[in-house]
Every structure is written in C-alpha cells, then in structure tokens.
Design an enzyme around this catalytic site. Structure first.
Site, PDB file in Angstrom:
ATOM      1  N   HIS A  15      -9.236   2.467   1.535  1.00 48.45           N
ATOM      2  CA  HIS A  15      -7.850   2.240   1.107  1.00 48.45           C
ATOM      3  C   HIS A  15      -6.941   2.055   2.315  1.00 48.45           C
ATOM      4  CE1 HIS A  15      -8.995   4.788  -2.610  1.00 48.45           C
ATOM      5  NE2 HIS A  15      -8.825   3.549  -3.034  1.00 48.45           N
ATOM      6  N   LYS A  39      -8.486   8.876 -16.305  1.00 46.60           N
ATOM      7  CA  LYS A  39      -9.624   8.874 -15.381  1.00 46.60           C
ATOM      8  C   LYS A  39     -10.084  10.285 -15.032  1.00 46.60           C
ATOM      9  CE  LYS A  39      -9.565   4.596 -12.773  1.00 46.60           C
ATOM     10  NZ  LYS A  39      -9.541   4.031 -11.416  1.00 46.60           N
ATOM     11  N   ARG A  89     -14.064  -4.908  -3.300  1.00 45.76           N
ATOM     12  CA  ARG A  89     -15.240  -4.496  -2.538  1.00 45.76           C
ATOM     13  C   ARG A  89     -16.392  -5.477  -2.705  1.00 45.76           C
ATOM     14  NH1 ARG A  89     -13.774   0.740  -4.616  1.00 45.76           N
ATOM     15  NH2 ARG A  89     -15.066   0.194  -6.380  1.00 45.76           N
ATOM     16  N   SER A 127     -13.711   6.149  -4.361  1.00 48.26           N
ATOM     17  CA  SER A 127     -13.341   7.544  -4.624  1.00 48.26           C
ATOM     18  C   SER A 127     -14.409   8.246  -5.453  1.00 48.26           C
ATOM     19  CB  SER A 127     -11.989   7.604  -5.333  1.00 48.26           C
ATOM     20  OG  SER A 127     -10.971   7.095  -4.498  1.00 48.26           O
TER      21      SER A 127
END
Length: 193
Positions: A15, A39, A89, A127
């Site tokens: 990030h 989430k 990504r 993450s």
C-alpha cells in the site's frame, strides 16, 4: 487531489509503495480508511487509521488520513478529489477493479479511477495473507510498517490470533479471538497501549 480508499486491515508496504508513487502524480492524496464491517476487520477503524497515520507521518504535508463509511465516490466528491487510486497486484484483481471503476464512473462521471500496478516486490502481499501468515507464527518482517508488525506479533504471542486461511474466508469475528481495543504497541516503550 486523489483519494486512496481501502480497508487497510492492516496497511502493508505494498500500500505504501502505491501511495509513494501516487505522490509523484498528485499534489495531495487522502487515504480513505473504510469502516467495512462486512470484511470482519481484525483491527478497529481507529486502530487502522492510527496505523496509516504512523506509516505516512514523514509525508504528512501531502497526505491526509480520514475514516469513512459512505460510497467512495461520494467521499471523493465531498473532499473535491478528481481521482480514486486503486492498486493492482495481478490479473485476478483487474476484473473486480474494472467493474468497480465502471460503477463509480456511472455514479460520478467527473471522478476518474487511476490504477497503479504494484511493485514486483509486493506482488504477493495482501492484508489477508499478512494476517494468515502471522496467525501461524510466520514472519511478516519487512512486509508491513513497524507498528503493524509489533502489534501483530504481540497479538500472536498472547494467543489472540488463531489459525486461518484466507482462501477459505475469514471466521465470523475476523482473525482475532477476543481482540481487546488496546492492542496497539507503543514503539518507544514496547508496551501495549
């Protein structure tokens, strides 16, 4: 000005790499930390905001960190941003991000989505993978900012992180067992605050 939205649970060096590169294109970036309870975040919104602020404090004149819980395009409009930053990504990210960008454009045509390809060093870092690795005792050294590293290692050592595999989905309460609000580690003293 652009906004860089995300859950940042936790913020990673991937990030930060995208954020540093965005500052070469935009005068100012607002890191928009999403509440995103759906989430099942490991860290509270306040903790995630604190992690981001600590990670970007050397560039604080050009970066602002704000929590939010509304539509991303509405947040961008409210702060006068002309663009939404998104990191990619791999090709798997593209389809979802493309759909999101098209919907955002339909909602607010004057706000553009700008994609940044991740640096190859962070291609595998997310993450979710960070949380899974540390929950099994794996090293996350060099993958996240120091405060995040120290806090997550302290959680693991105290038995507050349990084993989880991101591809199977997060447990109902996220990756933590009975995570208290005071899990942040003070970098100077090494104590939890």
């Amino acid at each position: 000005m652009a906004i860089y939205p995300g859950t940042f649970d936790p913020i990673t060096n991937g990030h930060l790499s995208i954020l540093r590169r965005a500052l070469k294109v935009f005068d100012k970036v607002i890191v928009a930390v999403a509440e995103n309870a759906g989430k099942h975040p490991l860290f509270s919104l306040e903790e995630r905001v604190r992690f981001v602020k600590e990670a970007v404090r050397d560039k604080s004149s050009r970066i602002e960190v704000r929590p939010y819980n509304n539509l991303t395009v509405e947040f961008a409009r409210e702060y006068g941003a002309c663009a939404i930053l998104r990191g990619l990504r791999a090709t798997g990210d593209f389809e979802y991000e493309f759909q999101l960008a098209l919907m955002n454009r339909r909602l607010r045509r004057n706000i553009q989505t700008v994609f940044f390809m991740t640096d190859y060093r962070w291609l595998y870092v997310s993450s979710s993978i960070i949380k899974a690795a540390v929950s099994h005792g794996g090293s996350i050294e060099g993958l996240v900012p120091d405060l995040v590293h120290d806090t997550m290692v302290a959680l693991y050592q105290k038995g507050r992180l349990h084993h989880s595999t991101p591809c199977l989905g997060a447990p109902l309460k996220g990756y933590a067992k009975n995570t208290p609000d005071d899990v942040l580690v003070d970098k100077k003293t090494g104590e939890q605050g």
